[in-house]
Structures are given as C-alpha cells and as structure tokens.
Design an enzyme around this catalytic site. Structure first.
Site, short mmCIF file in Angstrom:
data_model
loop_
_atom_site.label_atom_id
_atom_site.label_comp_id
_atom_site.label_asym_id
_atom_site.label_seq_id
_atom_site.Cartn_x
_atom_site.Cartn_y
_atom_site.Cartn_z
CG HIS A 628 -1.90 1.25 1.16
ND1 HIS A 628 -2.56 1.44 2.25
CD2 HIS A 628 -2.33 1.96 0.26
CE1 HIS A 628 -3.30 2.59 1.71
NE2 HIS A 628 -3.14 3.03 0.44
CD GLU A 682 0.83 5.37 -1.32
OE1 GLU A 682 1.72 5.28 -0.49
OE2 GLU A 682 -0.25 5.98 -0.73
CG HIS A 686 3.13 8.58 1.91
ND1 HIS A 686 2.94 9.30 3.24
CD2 HIS A 686 1.82 8.17 1.41
CE1 HIS A 686 1.54 9.00 3.56
NE2 HIS A 686 1.05 8.51 2.39
#
Length: 793
Positions: A628, A682, A686
C-alpha cells in the site's frame, strides 16, 4: 369588533386597570385596552400609563414603534416612564435611542436613578461608546449614585469593553464594597486588555482577608481563559482543582474551557481525559478538541475525532470546520483539506467565512501551491478577501521565497489600507532571504518614514505559579546574569552537537558573527535558558510566544531537546511545537524523518468494506498482501506529507519496474486502471518526504525489495490463520508475523456492516535507508477488536 364594544362600554375603575393590562396576551387586545384607557381618562393616571407602557415596550410584545406613540400621549412622563423606554431600547437593535431618551429625561429636569444609569450604560456598552459612558459616569457622581456597587460594576464593564482599563480600575478602587461580580468584571477587563498576567494575580487577591470574596464559576471561566492565553499550566491545574472542590465541574461550559486550557498549554493527554469524562459533549466540546489537536500537531487525530463526532450524531458548525481545515493545513493533508472544504459547503450547507478560506490558503501555501492560492483569492472566493487572507498568502511567500508574488500581495494589503508592521517584516524576510539588501533598506526606510513600529517578541514561562516574561536582549529579570551565562553555555554545547545559526533569520545587512550574536538573544532562547537553569533535569519546558518562532529558534529548540534530554513545548502565535529528541511535531515541508512504515494491504478486506472496489486493467490481482505504501514517519507518531510540489511523479523513471509494480503494488480504488494514478498519489504525498534519502526510482524499488523479504500471507497460513472468513485472535496474528519476520507488526482493521473487525493492513517498520526492518518506535492506531475476521478474496 365584537370584543371592542363591551370593552368600550365598560366602566373601568382605577383598581381594575393594572390587572387588566397585565392579563393582556395579544396585540389586538392591548390596542382595545389602550382605547378604553384613553376614553375613560384613566390613561393619565401615572401608575396606569406606566403599567401600559411597560406592557407595550418590554417583552413579550416589545413593540418599540407603538411604545413611542404611547409615550408621546403621556402628558407628564415620570422617571418610571423614561426608565421603561431606556430599558426597552437598551435591549433592542437601536440601543442609541436609549441614550436619546436618557438625554431627553435629563433635559426635562428629571434626575435619573440607579436604574436609569444602569439601563443607559447597557446601551452604551452595546455600541461601545466610551464618550457616552463617561457622560453617564459624570451624572452618576452628580446624582450621588456612587455607592451603588451594582451600578459601578456595570460602569466598569463598559470601560473594559471599550478598552479603557485605567478608568475601569479606578472605578473598582472607588467602590465602597466589592462583591464577586465586581471582581469578575475586573478580571475580564484585564484579560480583554492583554493584562493576562495581572488577571491571574487577582484570583488570590480577591480571596485575601482584606477582601474576602469567593471566586465563583464565572471567575473560574475567566481564569481558565487567562491560563490558556499565557500557557500557565500550573495555575490552570490549580483552578481545575478549585473547580472540583467547589462543585463546578459538572457545568458543560466549565468542562469545555478546561479542555481548551489544557490544549492551549500543550497538555493534550489531560485535555483528552477531561473530554472523555464529559458526559454530554456538545459541538463546542468536539470543536475545542479538534482545534486543539490540530494546534498541537495531531492532524490525523483531529480528523479521527471529527469522524467520531459524525458517528455519534453531533452536527458540526463553522468552528468545527475551522479546526478541521487547520489540522489538514498543519499536517500537509492537501487532498483531505479540499474534501472537508467541499463537505462543509455541499453536505452541511455552511458558507465559508474568512477563517475557512484562510485555512485553505495556508494549506495550499504550505504545499507550495502559491499560484493556485492566489487564483482562489482573486477569482474563486465567495467573499471579499480581507487583510487576514492576504497575510496568510504573504506568509507562504516568505516560506517559499516567492519574491514577486510577495510584492503583489503587499500591494493588495496597502490598497486595503491594512498593511501592518508584521506584513512589512514578512516582506523584509523575503528580500533578506533572497539577499536583496537594497530592497531591505528601502522597506526599512519606508517603515521609518511611516512611523511603523514592529511588535517586540515576548516569551513567557510559568514556574511555581509565577509567570516570567522575556524579551530580546532582556535585562529586567532578577536572574539575568545567570540566564545569560546559561545561554552562553547552551550555545557552546549545541555547537558541539552540530548546531549552526540560521543567518537568514536575521534581516540586517551585517557580518556573520554579528548576525549570530543578535540571534543568540531572542526571547524564546532566554526562556529556554531560564527553564534549564531553574528546573531539575528532565523537566518539560513550556513556553508561550506572542509571535511566530523564527527558523533559527526552531532549530535551536530541536537541538536543545536532544542535547539536554528535555521536552520543549513552544506555543507561538498560531500553533504548538513539541520538540523531543531533536525533532519537532511541526516540520513544515521537512524531509528529515525517523523511520518508514512499510504498509501491506489485504485486498479481501478492502473490497468487502469499501463502497467501490475495482480491479486493474490487468485483471484481478492474486490473493496476497499487496504494497500500500512506504510512509516516512516521526517517532512521536506524526508524519510529513506533500513535502515537495516541485517533484512530480514521473512514470518514465520507473518504466522497468512497472511489471513488478502491477504484481506487488496493485490498487483497488476506483478507477483502478494501470495503477499510475495511485502510485502518483503515493509519491507526491509520501515519497517526496524521503527525497533526502531516496529519489523517485529508489523509493519504489526499495518498497518492491522489502516486499520480497516478507511473505505475510504465507506466515499467517503456516500458523493456521487462513483467509476463509474465520475469526482469529489479534494476538495470534501478530505472533505469527513476528515469528516469521522477527519484528512485531502494527495491525489495522476495517469494520464491516456487522461491526466486525476485518484484517486490513499490516505495518512493519523500516530504517531511513528503506532497507532494514526494525522494531517500531510507535504503532498506528489499528481500530481492531481482540478477535479479527480474515475475509476471503
């Protein structure tokens, strides 16, 4: 008309008039009585006309237009008639007319009584007319009413409201007797006029043998507000104890103020305990908790609190969304911020105000979306932008060094005639950071010519119930010599640890040594030195500052927390900074972090509990725990996000990894497609926060390599835990994964329609190189019950 005839034919005695007036409950009936009184000549009886005027002017009728007609029909109005009109208008939307009736009464030779003065003072307070209040004050003295403590209390309240603390204090000193209400007004006066430290001193003074007044629940409310403003935790805890001892702790407004006080003092755990122990939480309770969590850097917790607020059925208000949007802004949650902003407008039908737009501008500004923020202000806002909105964007320009936009924003402020010293200081920061000393000098000359004075930085620290104040280059503290020696010693220790002064925080064109010397004596550094000097090792240092803390003081505080093993909590003008072990809970666009969460997701739970689940174009993925994310995190549980908007996702950099990505990092969020949209999310949320360690290719490759090192599904199946829809203990799931990997995982669950916990995600912690698994310094909140379903896929 059938009722009017009997009334008009009725022979009304004087003793019947007043009961008849008091029994009237409708406007038509009141008009009939009026006609009857005029016809029978009873109306000119002073007691009758006073009763009738009172009925017409005061609630429930409160018909001021009709009351003025009635008043004009009274041949010789008495003080009672005038007081009725003054009182009625003081409670209306036209309080100035109360003052007009007061002047008319005095002009007709009728001296007021304490009621007249009290009512007209209320009207003066409503329109904040200090001049009118002073005139009434003179009349009070002329009429000999200065012995009426209640009246003088109202006069104090007016002075306090108008910002005249000096006259309010003089009235208080001249009172012959002072009750708790008078003390409360004085305390309120101090807090309104930024004499918060003095307000705290009144709590003990009012209880001294000389005065003997007992603080009540209102006193406690004012004290909690003062403690919250100063960050005076010790005093706040003392007030909390007083509240419990005197039976005030059940009042919801008291509990809400306690929550706010603890949060504004940086004591989140205690605030949370008070919140949990509050039986009937209202929207104020929830909003205080959400705003406080946001201010203290717990953005994700603030969002979880909002979700719980929705679950228990408490409808949010504008203040709730201000706190929520602030949480998103402080935590860099750009997508979530836009989602909540839309939810506020579309789902809850709440019109955004200046605070909401300010949060959105701050959110976009911190993420580096300056041009989009400017577009929102100039084209998309539903209200006219005020100075606060422009200042928020100017602050973002300072963070990102956007000189041209900063100049444009300052022009807007000047057009609004709202430019303040702080705005010019921000522009100075922008120019000095760019090394444009010519512009710096130009702005300084402009400020000097206009007589613009900057607000001096002031930091406060409470010790043993006493609030200590510090300003830059302070020489007023009784322990100043010791404080400066300690500060020099701290500076030496910090240099050994690698601290280097941030020269851009000093905006004067001077040499490096001069800049370093100037930066050394900022107010929060003096407060920290005093804290280390005056408290035992390991004691938390809590500081409140009236301005934003500068970059150098921020770095200084981080290193102090590591070298001296202290938790340093600084509340500046807009938020808290919790410094611990060399890190801060608020790291705006920072790229230093402590570890990664490597997050693996079970697709069966996602597709069972989500409203929409879509397979990639390559087809249904294998029944396995897919990646994930690889999420940078801090040891205190907070995390950076959306750190570098200038580093967009580039699929060409990972072209040779795509096949492995689709197998090991599939996305089930609709629309799924080829996965690029999810990988883009993502990276930008992040991955950009790990760029100091990993570039884009290295970030994705590291996650794939980590996946090769663990097989979560195999680990669980070897322990007899199958994805068959059965229920297993949470402990057995953790033990199985620990047995296979050597490290205790964090487990996150989803909740299905039957309120069952379903195994959803597994968190393993990785070092900052993203190559070695480590024990987790902190675990995410998993929302799992003791027994967990392992759904099929």
């Amino acid at each position: 008309m059938s009722l009017a005839r009997p009334l008009l034919q009725f022979s009304l005695s004087l003793s019947d008039c007043i009961p008849l007036i008091k029994s009237c409950s409708s406007k038509p009936h009141l008009i009939q009585i009026h006609a009857l009184l005029l016809r029978t000549a009873r109306f000119q009886d002073s007691s009758v006309s006073a009763a009738f005027l009172s009925r017409a002017a005061l609630p429930p009728f409160h018909d001021l237009k009709y009351s003025q007609i009635v008043f004009k029909q009274i041949q010789k109005p008495s003080i009672v008639h005038y007081n009725t009109m003054i009182w009625a208008f003081s409670q209306s939307d036209s309080p100035k007319k109360a003052f007009d009736f007061y002047k008319l009464m005095r002009g007709n030779g009728i001296n007021g009584n304490p009621f007249s003065s009290s009512f007209v003072l209320k009207s003066c307070a409503k329109v904040s007319t200090l001049c009118g209040g002073k005139q009434v004050h003179c009349r009070i003295l002329q009429d000999g009413q200065q012995s009426d403590s209640l009246l003088l209390t109202s006069l104090m309240d007016l002075y306090a409201l108008c910002g005249d603390a000096g006259d309010a204090c003089r009235v208080f000193d001249e009172m012959s007797s002072r009750d708790t209400v008078a003390w409360n007004v004085l305390i309120s006066c101090y807090t309104r006029n930024r004499r918060t430290k003095d307000a705290l001193g009144l709590f003990d003074l009012m209880q001294s043998p000389e005065y003997g007044s007992k603080p009540d629940d209102v006193t406690c409310l004012f004290m909690l507000q003062a403690c919250a403003h100063l960050g005076a935790l010790e005093f706040g805890e003392r007030i909390h104890k007083y509240i419990e001892e005197h039976g005030y702790s059940d009042a919801l407004n008291i509990r809400n103020s306690l929550i706010t006080m603890y949060l504004k003092c940086g004591f989140v755990d205690k605030a949370y305990r008070v919140f949990c122990d509050t039986p009937r939480k209202n929207v104020i309770s929830w909003s205080a908790m959400i705003s406080g969590l946001a201010m203290n850097g717990y953005g994700q917790d603030a969002i979880e609190a909002f979700n719980e607020m929705q679950r228990v059925g408490v409808p949010p208000d504008g203040q709730t969304f201000t706190g929520l949007l602030s949480a998103c802004s402080h935590s860099g949650l750009v997508d979530e911020g836009f989602r909540f902003f839309d939810m506020m407008r579309l789902e809850y039908r709440l019109a955004p105000n200046v605070h909401h737009y300010g949060c959105m501008i701050d959110l976009m500004g911190r993420a580096g979306l300056l041009d989009q923020a400017y577009q929102l202000i100039t084209n998309d806002m539903e209200i006219k932008p005020d100075a606060t909105i422009w200042r928020t964007l100017l602050g973002a320009c300072k963070i990102h060094g956007h000189v041209q936009l900063g100049e444009r924003v300052t022009e807007h402020l000047i057009e609004l005639k709202a430019a303040q010293a702080g705005d010019y200081v921000l522009l100075l920061n922008i120019y000095s950071s760019a090394g444009n000393w010519e512009k710096v000098a130009e702005i300084r000359r402009l400020m000097k010519d206009k007589g613009i004075q900057t607000t001096p930085g002031c930091s406060t620290m409470e010790l043993n119930g006493t609030v200590h104040e510090f300003v830059m280059d302070d020489d007023s503290h009784p322990r100043k010599a010791e404080i400066y020696r300690m500060l020099d010693e701290i500076g030496s220790q910090l240099k050994i640890a690698g601290y280097i002064a941030h020269m851009d925080s000093e905006m004067h064109a001077m040499g490096s040594s001069e800049k370093e010397s100037t930066l050394s004596y900022h107010s929060e550094k003096l407060a920290i030195a005093f804290g280390i000097l005056a408290t035992p090792p390991g004691t938390t240092i809590r500081i409140a500052k009236n301005l934003r803390t500068c970059v150098d003081c921020h770095t200084f505080s981080k290193v102090v927390s590591s070298v001296y093993n202290r938790l340093v909590i600084i509340r500046d003008r807009s938020r808290f900074h919790h410094f611990s072990e060399g890190h801060c809970s608020f790291l705006s666009n920072a790229q230093d972090f402590d570890f990664f969460y490597f997050v693996l997701q079970w697709p069966g739970s996602y597709c069972d509990t989500k409203q929409s689940c879509c397979y990639p174009t390559s087809g249904k993925p294998a029944a396995d725990f897919g990646i994930h994310g690889l999420w940078p995190n801090y040891n205190d549980g907070s995390y950076p996000s959306n750190c570098d908007p200038d580093s967009p996702y580039d699929p060409s950099e990972i072209r040779d990894l795509i096949s492995r990505m689709r197998t090991n990092w599939p996305t089930l969020a609709c629309p799924s497609g080829d996965g690029n949209k999810f990988w883009e999310h993502e990276w930008e949320k992040h991955g950009t926060c790990s760029e100091s360690n990993l570039n884009q290719r290295a970030y994705f490759e590291a996650a794939l390599n980590l996946k090769n090192q663990v097989n979560i599904l195999q680990s669980l199946e070897n322990a007899g835990i199958q994805p068959d829809g059965g229920f297993y203990s949470l402990t057995s799931i953790k033990n199985a994964i620990r047995g296979a990997t050597g490290f205790t995982p964090g487990i996150e669950c989803n909740v299905d329609e039957s309120r069952n916990s379903q195994l959803y995600q597994v968190y393993l912690c990785v070092d900052t190189s993203a190559s070695q698994f480590i024990e987790c310094p902190v675990y995410p909140r998993g929302k799992c019950s003791s027994r967990v379903e392992f759904p099929t896929f």
